[in-house]
Enzyme design. Sequence first.
Site, PDB file in Angstrom:
ATOM      1  N   LYS A  84       0.656  -0.844  -0.286  1.00 17.01           N
ATOM      2  CA  LYS A  84       0.012  -0.621  -0.033  1.00 17.01           C
ATOM      3  C   LYS A  84       0.985   1.333  -0.692  1.00 17.01           C
ATOM      4  CE  LYS A  84      -1.661  -1.120   4.431  1.00 17.01           C
ATOM      5  NZ  LYS A  84      -1.366  -1.985   4.473  1.00 17.01           N
ATOM      6  N   ARG A 125      -8.030   1.485  11.092  1.00 15.45           N
ATOM      7  CA  ARG A 125      -7.771  -0.063  10.882  1.00 15.45           C
ATOM      8  C   ARG A 125      -8.412  -0.629  11.813  1.00 15.45           C
ATOM      9  NH1 ARG A 125      -1.532   0.440  10.039  1.00 15.45           N
ATOM     10  NH2 ARG A 125      -0.953  -1.182  10.126  1.00 15.45           N
ATOM     11  N   ARG A 169      12.074  -7.269   4.179  1.00 16.27           N
ATOM     12  CA  ARG A 169      12.531  -5.920   3.822  1.00 16.27           C
ATOM     13  C   ARG A 169      13.700  -5.881   5.038  1.00 16.27           C
ATOM     14  NH1 ARG A 169       6.792  -3.241   4.408  1.00 16.27           N
ATOM     15  NH2 ARG A 169       7.025  -3.302   6.353  1.00 16.27           N
ATOM     16  N   ARG A 178      12.968  -3.080   9.822  1.00 21.09           N
ATOM     17  CA  ARG A 178      12.222  -2.999  11.494  1.00 21.09           C
ATOM     18  C   ARG A 178      12.486  -3.887  12.396  1.00 21.09           C
ATOM     19  NH1 ARG A 178       7.015   0.047   7.836  1.00 21.09           N
ATOM     20  NH2 ARG A 178       6.135  -1.754   9.695  1.00 21.09           N
ATOM     21  N   ARG A 193       1.084  -8.733  13.500  1.00 23.94           N
ATOM     22  CA  ARG A 193       0.824  -7.925  13.550  1.00 23.94           C
ATOM     23  C   ARG A 193      -0.193  -8.526  11.957  1.00 23.94           C
ATOM     24  NH1 ARG A 193       5.379  -5.350  10.154  1.00 23.94           N
ATOM     25  NH2 ARG A 193       4.808  -4.140   9.422  1.00 23.94           N
TER      26      ARG A 193
HETATM   27  P1  AMP Z   1       2.570   0.827   9.018  1.00 22.48           P
HETATM   28  O1  AMP Z   1       3.941   1.579   8.723  1.00 22.48           O
HETATM   29  O2  AMP Z   1       1.449   1.114   8.948  1.00 22.48           O
HETATM   30  O3  AMP Z   1       2.398  -0.788   8.874  1.00 22.48           O
HETATM   31  O4  AMP Z   1       2.307   0.974  10.760  1.00 22.48           O
HETATM   32  C1  AMP Z   1       3.591   0.127  11.370  1.00 22.48           C
HETATM   33  C2  AMP Z   1       3.364   0.751  13.014  1.00 22.48           C
HETATM   34  O5  AMP Z   1       2.438   0.956  13.763  1.00 22.48           O
HETATM   35  C3  AMP Z   1       1.489  -0.640  13.054  1.00 22.48           C
HETATM   36  O6  AMP Z   1       1.718  -2.426  13.727  1.00 22.48           O
HETATM   37  C4  AMP Z   1       1.007   0.106  14.108  1.00 22.48           C
HETATM   38  O7  AMP Z   1       1.484  -0.266  15.770  1.00 22.48           O
HETATM   39  C5  AMP Z   1       1.429   1.662  14.757  1.00 22.48           C
HETATM   40  N1  AMP Z   1      -0.037   1.588  13.463  1.00 22.48           N
HETATM   41  C6  AMP Z   1      -0.070   2.355  11.776  1.00 22.48           C
HETATM   42  N2  AMP Z   1      -1.064   2.194  12.090  1.00 22.48           N
HETATM   43  C7  AMP Z   1      -1.670   2.701  12.952  1.00 22.48           C
HETATM   44  C8  AMP Z   1      -2.893   3.171  13.366  1.00 22.48           C
HETATM   45  N3  AMP Z   1      -4.048   3.150  11.840  1.00 22.48           N
HETATM   46  N4  AMP Z   1      -4.081   2.205  14.263  1.00 22.48           N
HETATM   47  C9  AMP Z   1      -3.083   1.671  14.879  1.00 22.48           C
HETATM   48  N5  AMP Z   1      -2.149   1.657  14.912  1.00 22.48           N
HETATM   49  C10 AMP Z   1      -1.229   1.948  13.816  1.00 22.48           C
END
Ligand code: AMP
Length: 215
Positions: A13, A88, A127, A160, A171
Amino acid sequence: MRLVFLGAPGVGKGTQADRASVKFRICKISTGDLLRGAVRNKTSLGLEAKGHMDRGGLVPDSVVIGLVREKLNDSSSAAGFILDGFPRTVPQAEALASVLNERDEHLDCVVNFEVPREEIVKRLSGRRNCPKCQATYHVDFAPSKMGTACERCGEVLTQRSDDQRESIETRLRVYEEQTAPLIGFYEKQGLLSRLNGAESVDAVYHSLIRTLAAH
Ligand code: AMP
């Protein structure tokens, strides 16, 4: 254009949001990027978010909703936006609807990127990121020409903490439990478009542009 990009972690995404935001000249709002920035800068928000993120869990709704509300009120979002990684949870989706409603705005399309689970695990576990310039690589699919260093700035690449095996499993479970219900939520509203995200970055991008052109 006001868009939401939905899908499990690792479906691509963010990469597609980067390209589409340039093409349509609208801003990309990635809650993951905003939260990682807050963690790097050791702000109070970052300190609160870090533990949840490292474990692969979600940051509390109230925190993330406040963050997005602020971004949507910024003038850079006036021409439109792509939300990447938000909403989310159902409460986040409801909060988004009410923020847009207050402004007499609405979403144009919610794109759901679909990728089989084994492929997602392969993508996330390989990654690698540059901690200095934030460039991203993949050990098999998009390796750095400088091996374990960033080809843009020479910094040693890192993984990461939430791309480690255990966090990936968490996740994906959190995604199934809390985020996947949003597919039905947006489908009922007639906003959902499904996209096969398992193809090459270019192929997915072309399907995305075709899908958005139909809106
Ligand atoms: P991402 O880079 O989108 O995979 O986000 C990395 C981490 O940030 C996620 O595993 C969550 O811990 C936190 N995170 C990102 N977006 C959200 C969201 N909309 N709601 C809650 N936690 C979030």
